[in-house]
Design a protein around this motif. Sequence first.
Motif, PDB file in Angstrom:
ATOM      1  N   LYS A  35       0.818  -1.209   0.000  1.00 13.94           N
ATOM      2  CA  LYS A  35       0.000   0.000   0.000  1.00 13.94           C
ATOM      3  C   LYS A  35       0.854   1.262   0.000  1.00 13.94           C
ATOM      4  N   ARG A  36       2.080   1.162   0.515  1.00 12.81           N
ATOM      5  CA  ARG A  36       2.952   2.333   0.561  1.00 12.81           C
ATOM      6  C   ARG A  36       3.714   2.543  -0.748  1.00 12.81           C
ATOM      7  N   ARG A  37       3.702   1.563  -1.616  1.00 10.65           N
ATOM      8  CA  ARG A  37       4.456   1.640  -2.862  1.00 10.65           C
ATOM      9  C   ARG A  37       3.628   2.298  -3.952  1.00 10.65           C
ATOM     10  N   ARG A  38       4.317   2.903  -4.904  1.00 14.36           N
ATOM     11  CA  ARG A  38       3.652   3.421  -6.096  1.00 14.36           C
ATOM     12  C   ARG A  38       3.508   2.258  -7.071  1.00 14.36           C
ATOM     13  N   ARG A  39       2.282   1.836  -7.303  1.00 13.62           N
ATOM     14  CA  ARG A  39       2.018   0.656  -8.116  1.00 13.62           C
ATOM     15  C   ARG A  39       1.019   1.011  -9.205  1.00 13.62           C
ATOM     16  N   PRO A  40       1.033   0.250 -10.312  1.00 16.96           N
ATOM     17  CA  PRO A  40       0.024   0.468 -11.348  1.00 16.96           C
ATOM     18  C   PRO A  40      -1.379   0.323 -10.759  1.00 16.96           C
ATOM     19  N   ALA A  41      -2.285   1.175 -11.195  1.00 16.49           N
ATOM     20  CA  ALA A  41      -3.628   1.189 -10.625  1.00 16.49           C
ATOM     21  C   ALA A  41      -4.341  -0.142 -10.797  1.00 16.49           C
ATOM     22  N   GLU A  42      -4.017  -0.863 -11.894  1.00 16.31           N
ATOM     23  CA  GLU A  42      -4.718  -2.109 -12.179  1.00 16.31           C
ATOM     24  C   GLU A  42      -4.091  -3.323 -11.492  1.00 16.31           C
ATOM     25  N   ALA A  43      -2.955  -3.158 -10.822  1.00 15.89           N
ATOM     26  CA  ALA A  43      -2.303  -4.290 -10.163  1.00 15.89           C
ATOM     27  C   ALA A  43      -3.158  -4.789  -8.997  1.00 15.89           C
ATOM     28  N   PRO A  44      -3.181  -6.110  -8.747  1.00 24.22           N
ATOM     29  CA  PRO A  44      -3.946  -6.628  -7.598  1.00 24.22           C
ATOM     30  C   PRO A  44      -3.490  -5.966  -6.309  1.00 24.22           C
ATOM     31  N   ARG A  45      -4.423  -5.498  -5.515  1.00 22.43           N
ATOM     32  CA  ARG A  45      -4.086  -4.713  -4.325  1.00 22.43           C
ATOM     33  C   ARG A  45      -3.277  -5.509  -3.323  1.00 22.43           C
ATOM     34  N   ASP A  46      -3.627  -6.794  -3.124  1.00 26.30           N
ATOM     35  CA  ASP A  46      -3.023  -7.580  -2.052  1.00 26.30           C
ATOM     36  C   ASP A  46      -2.135  -8.695  -2.575  1.00 26.30           C
ATOM     37  N   GLN A  47      -1.537  -8.511  -3.744  1.00 28.86           N
ATOM     38  CA  GLN A  47      -0.642  -9.508  -4.307  1.00 28.86           C
ATOM     39  C   GLN A  47       0.614  -8.826  -4.831  1.00 28.86           C
ATOM     40  N   VAL A  48       1.723  -9.553  -4.795  1.00 32.84           N
ATOM     41  CA  VAL A  48       2.961  -8.988  -5.312  1.00 32.84           C
ATOM     42  C   VAL A  48       2.971  -9.112  -6.835  1.00 32.84           C
ATOM     43  N   VAL A  49       3.659  -8.185  -7.484  1.00 28.66           N
ATOM     44  CA  VAL A  49       3.736  -8.166  -8.940  1.00 28.66           C
ATOM     45  C   VAL A  49       5.180  -8.002  -9.408  1.00 28.66           C
ATOM     46  N   THR A  50       5.925  -7.069  -8.840  1.00 29.60           N
ATOM     47  CA  THR A  50       7.270  -6.764  -9.318  1.00 29.60           C
ATOM     48  C   THR A  50       8.327  -7.607  -8.618  1.00 29.60           C
ATOM     49  N   PHE A  51       9.518  -7.607  -9.181  1.00 27.01           N
ATOM     50  CA  PHE A  51      10.626  -8.358  -8.585  1.00 27.01           C
ATOM     51  C   PHE A  51      10.907  -7.884  -7.170  1.00 27.01           C
ATOM     52  N   ASN A  52      10.947  -6.569  -6.947  1.00 19.46           N
ATOM     53  CA  ASN A  52      11.249  -6.066  -5.612  1.00 19.46           C
ATOM     54  C   ASN A  52      10.177  -6.462  -4.609  1.00 19.46           C
ATOM     55  N   GLU A  53       8.936  -6.563  -5.056  1.00 17.50           N
ATOM     56  CA  GLU A  53       7.888  -7.037  -4.160  1.00 17.50           C
ATOM     57  C   GLU A  53       8.084  -8.517  -3.834  1.00 17.50           C
ATOM     58  N   TYR A  54       8.548  -9.287  -4.809  1.00 16.28           N
ATOM     59  CA  TYR A  54       8.857 -10.698  -4.545  1.00 16.28           C
ATOM     60  C   TYR A  54       9.956 -10.839  -3.498  1.00 16.28           C
ATOM     61  N   THR A  55      10.953  -9.966  -3.550  1.00 12.37           N
ATOM     62  CA  THR A  55      12.051 -10.094  -2.585  1.00 12.37           C
ATOM     63  C   THR A  55      11.562  -9.932  -1.154  1.00 12.37           C
ATOM     64  N   ALA A  56      10.490  -9.160  -0.967  1.00 13.19           N
ATOM     65  CA  ALA A  56       9.950  -8.990   0.385  1.00 13.19           C
ATOM     66  C   ALA A  56       9.418 -10.311   0.937  1.00 13.19           C
ATOM     67  N   LEU A  57       8.894 -11.179   0.063  1.00 11.07           N
ATOM     68  CA  LEU A  57       8.402 -12.481   0.515  1.00 11.07           C
ATOM     69  C   LEU A  57       9.547 -13.332   1.050  1.00 11.07           C
ATOM     70  N   TYR A  58      10.654 -13.384   0.313  1.00 11.01           N
ATOM     71  CA  TYR A  58      11.799 -14.182   0.749  1.00 11.01           C
ATOM     72  C   TYR A  58      12.465 -13.554   1.971  1.00 11.01           C
TER      73      TYR A  58
END
Length: 575
Positions: A169-192
């Motif tokens: 929610k704090r990131r600047r993300r495309p408006a159409e991206a799923p709100r509660d799912q990761v999309v970008t590589f940097n968002e994936y790194t947060a999971l690991y």
Amino acid sequence: MNAELLIGPVLRRVVGTRATIWVESSAPAVVEVRAAGGARGSAPTFTAFDHHYALVVVDGLTPGATAAYEVFLDDRPVWPLPDSPYPASVIRTRLAEDNEQPVRLVFGSCREMTQHPTTRMLPPDALDAYARRLMRGDGDEEGWPDLLVLLGDQVYADAPSPKVRRSLKRRRRPAEAPRDQVVTFNEYTALYYESWRDPEIRWLFSTVPSVMIFDDHEVIDDWNTSASWRADARRQSWWAERIASGLASYWIYQHLGNLEPDEIAADPVYAKVVAAEDATSVLREFGARVDKEADVSHDPEKWQAAQYQWSYSLDIGRTRLVMLDNRCSRVLEPGQRAMLPAGEWAWFIDQAHGSYDHLVVGASLPWLMPPGIHYLEAWNERLADSPRGWVARGSELLRRGLDLEHWAAFQRSFVALATLFARIGAGDPGRSGERVGAGPAYAPPASISVLSGDVHHSYVARADFPPGVRTPVHQLTASPIHNQVPAVMRPLMRLGWWRGPTAATRAMSRAAGLPKPVVRWRKLAGPYFGNALGTLTHAGRSAQVAIEGTTKRGELRLVAQTRLTDEPDGRGSGK
């Protein structure tokens, strides 16, 4: 600014007198590993998406020994952590010529980090519980595990924890991206970062070798269920970024460490990554290309020329493990569906033949499901190929709505695997010109086991082949590590093992035109619906599996133990 250790060290493969250790650092650095007895190795980090990684090959280890090790970044010690309460991280090697030394594989799948304190509090994490047991030294009584086999859903891109969702929610993300799912590589790194920095897991990964394979949640729920699913996913504006980032992050965090030392330099992607000053474009293009390669998986010539292979194999003592990709490379063309393309299947057949006592096939999806569910999936696939459009469309909706996408829903592959196991178990090298390796007929192995997860319950099942197949064949399913199946689904999964529902769905499949099944199977243990891990032990030509679940206090307790080979008639017995 000095580089810091962000994730790791993760001990991946131990082969002979060498081992591989993976790390992520906060800045470029030279990573060095120094082990007791003089073994060491070093590698510079490579950079991608403004992150920094290294896979270090440690050489000069002593066979049959245990060596504590340290990690340095630019000659500064960064592991073990100062004032760590945990035991030293170590590398254990096997005796080079001791084929009688037992082999222990610990396996499981589905480790979610999500906690919803007001609505969904998950039972204790089985992998955390296992780490605490090893820290106490309890594992020394029965022997240390040779390998941790993680069978998919190591992270959940489509169901991140509240902490990760808040960061989205704090990131600047495309408006159409799923709100509660990761999309970008940097968002994936947060999971690991969240999962692998769990203190107990971090220590466990630093001292027990591990191999991994993805399932759907590394990308998205029901990934590659069908051709229509792929077409619908690609219509989403955010999908191209999601699939490229998911595959690129999986390659870095999970797949790269699956390779043994001699395979690392030969990997075509690794060569490009380490040669690049910034490998972002290399990995972004790789992720996008690999997804598109699945479009030609039904064409052997095009696939053979293009496809990156996620499946791999390895030997430990007299045990051979072949880990299969059940997701990315599926053939999804109606009428041609298969778990693996023809070229990769031929590779698998070659790997399945050889000199070993025990064959273990790692598959994120169970080969043998509860029979009632199996025949339902087979029936549905048959109708999805119907020439009557309304029947095919309705069956496709059912396939996607009920997640009917296991081996049973890829009948061509289910039958092929059963046929392969029967031939190996009978000591038959193959017929009809199949690529099954060189040489004459051989003595069949002592056991064949399929390790799986995905279904959020654990069980042991035995395949019943016709006389002449001397090797016992079992399905060993351990799932989840940290998740749970909805309570409403548990009775349905139990019903899947009952004779009545099985007879009904079998009759449905026969009415749809499916031939008589090539194999039957029966449950020996389970189903168990708690968080769990399995341990497969091979000692000489004997095999045994144990399923352990977590208690409310976060300890492991035995819930099933099954001998797979020790009975006089060669049949396993559950208790």
